[in-house]
Write an enzyme that holds these catalytic residues in place. Structure first.
Site, PDB file in Angstrom:
ATOM      1  N   CYS A 133       0.832  -1.202   0.000  1.00  0.00           N
ATOM      2  CA  CYS A 133       0.000   0.000   0.000  1.00  0.00           C
ATOM      3  C   CYS A 133       0.865   1.251   0.000  1.00  0.00           C
ATOM      4  CB  CYS A 133      -0.941  -0.010   1.209  1.00  0.00           C
ATOM      5  SG  CYS A 133      -2.017   1.438   1.310  1.00  0.00           S
ATOM      6  N   CYS A 136      -0.406   4.089   2.220  1.00  0.00           N
ATOM      7  CA  CYS A 136      -0.246   3.792   3.651  1.00  0.00           C
ATOM      8  C   CYS A 136       1.193   4.009   4.108  1.00  0.00           C
ATOM      9  CB  CYS A 136      -0.637   2.347   3.953  1.00  0.00           C
ATOM     10  SG  CYS A 136      -2.273   1.858   3.397  1.00  0.00           S
ATOM     11  N   ASP A 137       2.150   3.569   3.294  1.00  0.00           N
ATOM     12  CA  ASP A 137       3.528   3.465   3.773  1.00  0.00           C
ATOM     13  C   ASP A 137       4.542   4.311   3.013  1.00  0.00           C
ATOM     14  OD1 ASP A 137       2.643   1.570   5.630  1.00  0.00           O
ATOM     15  OD2 ASP A 137       2.907  -0.072   4.209  1.00  0.00           O
TER      16      ASP A 137
END
Length: 318
Positions: A133, A136-137
């Protein structure tokens, strides 16, 4: 007999459980083999509102579970093998239990599982340099080298997004041609930070004592192995919605994602609702999953009160 059963946890299922429990509906939540969903494999979550210093993924899920339990939600661990939505009450068969469960309404929040390469070093380093992701990261790799594995639109999109943070992004694909649409390919190729390592088959995620070192690949053109150095490896080869247990009872799209009536969480079966990544092909974020869990619980409550008119004819024709 339960008023409502929630199949699956994660941010969507747990949020639905909180809302149902606060409405005195005493829901039963059936946890699968990975209680808490994909966030339990994530280290620090920095983009969930309310946690300015960030929070560990497992801790966030544990807090949501405790919150649902506080209001009276019941939890049961197990794997749903079969459901019968042909008549109410609905029946749900859980692995290891002789008698099926019965419910007036069901909320499906079983999520979607990211596809992995299945190579050595991959699973061991999820959350430690390996991710599925970008949104997300990506922030954790500011100024670092990143590899994106994949050849479709999602890989192009993730590679372009990650250039906001990385010093450079190398796109690795096992073929010399990409599956992505021309507009997505052009967008990635026009980005000077994106480098290309095509016709290379991933073999192993390589680490040393300091952490992730890169990705070992087989250069199919030169017929030799080599290491593409990077600080992070993002796998972007798609997701698989966890809907196989439903059979053909619930309407899904060509990829298996549950189709819901626009603006609601209603499925084609009155009294059955879907929320989170199992019906979300676009956003796939913890916060959007939680929001759809709230919607599912409220839709479920209205249905039980007899206030919901279920008419799919117009939405399905569009």
């Amino acid at each position: 007999m339960y008023k409502s059963i929630v199949i699956g946890t994660g941010p969507s299922g747990l949020t639905a459980a909180i809302y149902l429990a606060r409405a005195n509906l005493s829901p039963l939540v059936i946890e699968g083999i990975q209680p808490g969903g994909q966030l339990t494999t994530t280290t620090e979550v920095e983009n969930f509102p309310g946690f300015p210093q960030g929070i560990m993924g497992p801790e966030l899920m544990d807090n949501m579970r405790k919150q649902a339990e506080r209001f009276g939600a019941e939890f049961r661990n197990g794997w749903v093998e079969e459901v019968d939505f042909s008549k109410r009450p609905f029946t749900i068969k859980v692995e290891g239990q002789e008698a099926p469960l019965q419910a007036e309404t069901v909320i499906i929040s079983t999520g979607a599982s990211a596809k992995y390469l299945g190579i050595p070093g991959e699973q061991e380093n999820v959350g430690r340099g390996v991710s599925t992701c970008a949104t997300c990261d990506g922030f954790f790799f500011r100024g670092k080298k990143i590899i994106v594995v994949g050849g479709g639109d999602s890989a192009m999109e993730e590679a372009s997004f990650l250039t906001r943070f990385a010093s450079d992004v190398t796109l690795v694909h096992r073929r010399d041609e990409l599956k992505a649409s021309k507009i997505m390919q052009d967008r990635a190729r026009d980005n000077e930070k994106v480098k290309w390592a095509l016709n290379r088959t991933p073999l192993e995620v390589v680490t040393d004592e300091k952490g992730l070192k890169g990705l070992k690949v087989h250069n199919n053109e030169a017929n030799k192995e080599e290491i593409v150095e990077a600080d992070g490896v993002f796998i972007a080869i798609g997701h698989t919605p966890n809907t196989a247990f439903l059979g053909s009872q619930i309407t899904t799209d060509d990829h298996g994602y549950i189709v819901v009536k626009p603006g609601t969480t209603e499925t084609n079966i009155p009294g059955v609702f879907a929320c989170g990544d199992v019906q979300d092909t676009k956003y796939r974020q913890a916060i959007t999953a939680a929001g759809s869990g709230c919607m599912a619980a409220m839709d479920c409550e209205k249905f039980l009160e007899g206030d919901m008119v279920h008419d799919w004819s117009e939405s399905l024709d569009q």
